[in-house]
Design a protein around this motif. Sequence first.
Motif, mmCIF file in Angstrom:
data_model
loop_
_atom_site.group_PDB
_atom_site.id
_atom_site.type_symbol
_atom_site.label_atom_id
_atom_site.label_comp_id
_atom_site.label_asym_id
_atom_site.label_seq_id
_atom_site.Cartn_x
_atom_site.Cartn_y
_atom_site.Cartn_z
ATOM 1 N N UNK A 1 0.826 -1.206 0.000
ATOM 2 C CA UNK A 1 0.000 0.000 0.000
ATOM 3 C C UNK A 1 0.861 1.256 0.000
ATOM 4 N N UNK A 2 1.938 1.258 0.763
ATOM 5 C CA UNK A 2 2.828 2.425 0.797
ATOM 6 C C UNK A 2 3.443 2.692 -0.574
ATOM 7 N N UNK A 3 3.838 1.633 -1.257
ATOM 8 C CA UNK A 3 4.360 1.803 -2.618
ATOM 9 C C UNK A 3 3.300 2.431 -3.517
ATOM 10 N N UNK A 4 2.072 1.958 -3.394
ATOM 11 C CA UNK A 4 0.970 2.495 -4.199
ATOM 12 C C UNK A 4 0.765 3.978 -3.909
ATOM 13 N N UNK B 1 1.397 7.306 -6.423
ATOM 14 C CA UNK B 1 0.233 8.117 -6.790
ATOM 15 C C UNK B 1 0.072 9.382 -5.958
ATOM 16 N N UNK B 2 1.124 9.818 -5.261
ATOM 17 C CA UNK B 2 0.974 10.931 -4.328
ATOM 18 C C UNK B 2 0.552 12.238 -4.991
ATOM 19 N N UNK C 1 -2.721 9.287 5.139
ATOM 20 C CA UNK C 1 -2.217 10.364 5.997
ATOM 21 C C UNK C 1 -0.777 10.169 6.460
ATOM 22 N N UNK C 2 -0.229 8.977 6.326
ATOM 23 C CA UNK C 2 1.150 8.769 6.742
ATOM 24 C C UNK C 2 1.343 7.424 7.416
ATOM 25 N N UNK C 3 2.480 7.286 8.073
ATOM 26 C CA UNK C 3 2.807 6.041 8.763
ATOM 27 C C UNK C 3 3.108 6.337 10.232
ATOM 28 N N UNK D 1 -9.166 4.489 -14.968
ATOM 29 C CA UNK D 1 -8.614 5.804 -15.323
ATOM 30 C C UNK D 1 -7.314 6.073 -14.556
ATOM 31 N N UNK D 2 -7.257 5.636 -13.300
ATOM 32 C CA UNK D 2 -6.084 5.888 -12.458
ATOM 33 C C UNK D 2 -5.123 4.700 -12.406
#
Length: 170
Positions: free
Chosen positions: A67-70, A74-75, A87-89, A140-141
């Motif tokens: 999920x973090x890679x995703x 996409x940030x 929101x972060x880790x 689309x994304x």
Amino acid sequence: MRYIDLKTEEAIANGNCRHVFLYGDNKCIKVSLRETLLRRKGEQKKKSIVKYLFKPFLKSYDENYRDLKFYKINKNKDIYENIPKFYGICRTNFGVGIIVEYLQNEDNSILQTIDEYIIQNGVNNKLLLAISNLWTNLLKNNIQIRAPHSKNFLVKEIDGGRLQIYMVDG
């Protein structure tokens, strides 16, 4: 990085791979279950020794890591129409957790899974339109689904009866 002490019995959701804990008013923390990571690593080792040797770290089997890679990739995109905001880790007693939006109805009630919605309301045009909008937005994304389980899709009523589907895992 913040440290948060979590208690297993306070989890608001439990999956095969992660526990989810409420955090503040509109956020939650997802933490990977170490025993699941170890089990997956063992299963992978049995399937392909070559692949196992090139992926020796537990993070390769960690849903939070994926999920973090995703979210990192996409940030700079506006991708949050059908997925929770990131929101972060944080550090927890279970390991690293990811902090994401806690989705709920306007009256603060829990969203129904797509199965629960269908049992209560049946398959209707509002639901079919919401599913179509979900797939359109995901395509689309370029958002790929790893685990298309019905419990990973929540239904929210918005804008006077229109439905919005959120993919919360997978």
